[in-house]
Design a protein around this motif. Sequence first.
Motif, mmCIF file in Angstrom:
data_model
loop_
_atom_site.group_PDB
_atom_site.id
_atom_site.type_symbol
_atom_site.label_atom_id
_atom_site.label_comp_id
_atom_site.label_asym_id
_atom_site.label_seq_id
_atom_site.Cartn_x
_atom_site.Cartn_y
_atom_site.Cartn_z
ATOM 1 N N TYR A 16 -8.942 -12.243 37.508
ATOM 2 C CA TYR A 16 -10.208 -12.876 37.134
ATOM 3 C C TYR A 16 -10.665 -13.853 38.221
ATOM 4 C CZ TYR A 16 -9.479 -11.301 32.246
ATOM 5 O OH TYR A 16 -9.283 -10.581 31.092
ATOM 6 N N ARG A 20 -13.986 -13.541 40.388
ATOM 7 C CA ARG A 20 -14.957 -14.645 40.328
ATOM 8 C C ARG A 20 -15.309 -15.119 41.736
ATOM 9 N NH1 ARG A 20 -12.579 -17.065 36.151
ATOM 10 N NH2 ARG A 20 -11.107 -18.154 37.473
ATOM 11 N N TYR A 57 -17.040 -7.641 32.063
ATOM 12 C CA TYR A 57 -16.329 -8.790 31.482
ATOM 13 C C TYR A 57 -16.933 -9.169 30.134
ATOM 14 C CZ TYR A 57 -13.770 -9.300 35.797
ATOM 15 O OH TYR A 57 -12.937 -9.060 36.854
ATOM 16 N N THR A 120 -15.372 -15.286 32.199
ATOM 17 C CA THR A 120 -13.971 -15.164 32.607
ATOM 18 C C THR A 120 -13.158 -16.357 32.116
ATOM 19 O OG1 THR A 120 -14.494 -16.058 34.808
ATOM 20 C CG2 THR A 120 -14.386 -13.641 34.587
ATOM 21 N N LEU A 123 -12.348 -15.617 28.527
ATOM 22 C CA LEU A 123 -11.286 -14.610 28.443
ATOM 23 C C LEU A 123 -9.926 -15.221 28.782
ATOM 24 C CD1 LEU A 123 -13.084 -11.524 30.030
ATOM 25 C CD2 LEU A 123 -12.202 -11.681 27.682
ATOM 26 N N TYR A 159 -7.610 -6.778 28.313
ATOM 27 C CA TYR A 159 -7.695 -7.933 29.204
ATOM 28 C C TYR A 159 -7.683 -7.501 30.673
ATOM 29 C CZ TYR A 159 -7.229 -11.516 25.600
ATOM 30 O OH TYR A 159 -7.459 -12.352 24.533
ATOM 31 N N PRO A 162 -11.621 -5.320 32.573
ATOM 32 C CA PRO A 162 -12.817 -5.712 33.327
ATOM 33 C C PRO A 162 -12.583 -5.861 34.826
ATOM 34 C CG PRO A 162 -12.075 -7.538 31.951
ATOM 35 C CD PRO A 162 -11.250 -6.340 31.585
ATOM 36 N N THR A 163 -11.399 -6.244 35.234
ATOM 37 C CA THR A 163 -11.141 -6.376 36.669
ATOM 38 C C THR A 163 -10.970 -5.005 37.313
ATOM 39 O OG1 THR A 163 -10.195 -8.570 36.297
ATOM 40 C CG2 THR A 163 -9.677 -7.503 38.402
#
Length: 179
Positions: A16, A20, A57, A120, A123, A159, A162-163
């Motif tokens: 994350y 970011r 995300y 993020t 999360l 989890y 999204p990445t």
Amino acid sequence: MGEHPAMDRQAVRDGYARARQTFHALVDTTSPTDLERQTDGTRWTNRQLLWHMLFGYMIARVLLVLARAFSRLPRWLSRGFARLLDASTKPFDLVNYLGPCGAARVVSPRRMAAMFDRITGALERRLAAEAEADLACGMHYPVRWDPFFKDFMTLADIYRYPTQHFDFHHRQLTLDGAG
């Protein structure tokens, strides 16, 4: 929990943080002209694809809620739900395409970056609060909707999702230094 090894929470948080940082770097260094350039392998512009990357995300938060709810029900219900969603892939694909087209017109890249931070962060906080046993709960997903969806996904998988999605689409951007 025997069949599910412990999740590496730090690796997820690191992913994350890396995403970011990458997202902010892209937004901070990209010209308006480059944002409107076509991407590699999609029908979106760079700006639209950035929104879609952020949306991965955003949708993870919804997927977590769904997985928690369906994990309390008989597994055949989530399998049926996933099949129903798979049957609606064509309408989903249209909405999935048009959503970023509209959203990128309304939400500026700087606002996207701020949203990325908030989502993020949420999360990460949610992941920190998860009981280890709960990370093995999950449900069936529509595998035709996304190349990273598996037939059955646990909260731990969600989890990480999204990445994976972000990294895949990052390679499709046509920004200087994006690929």
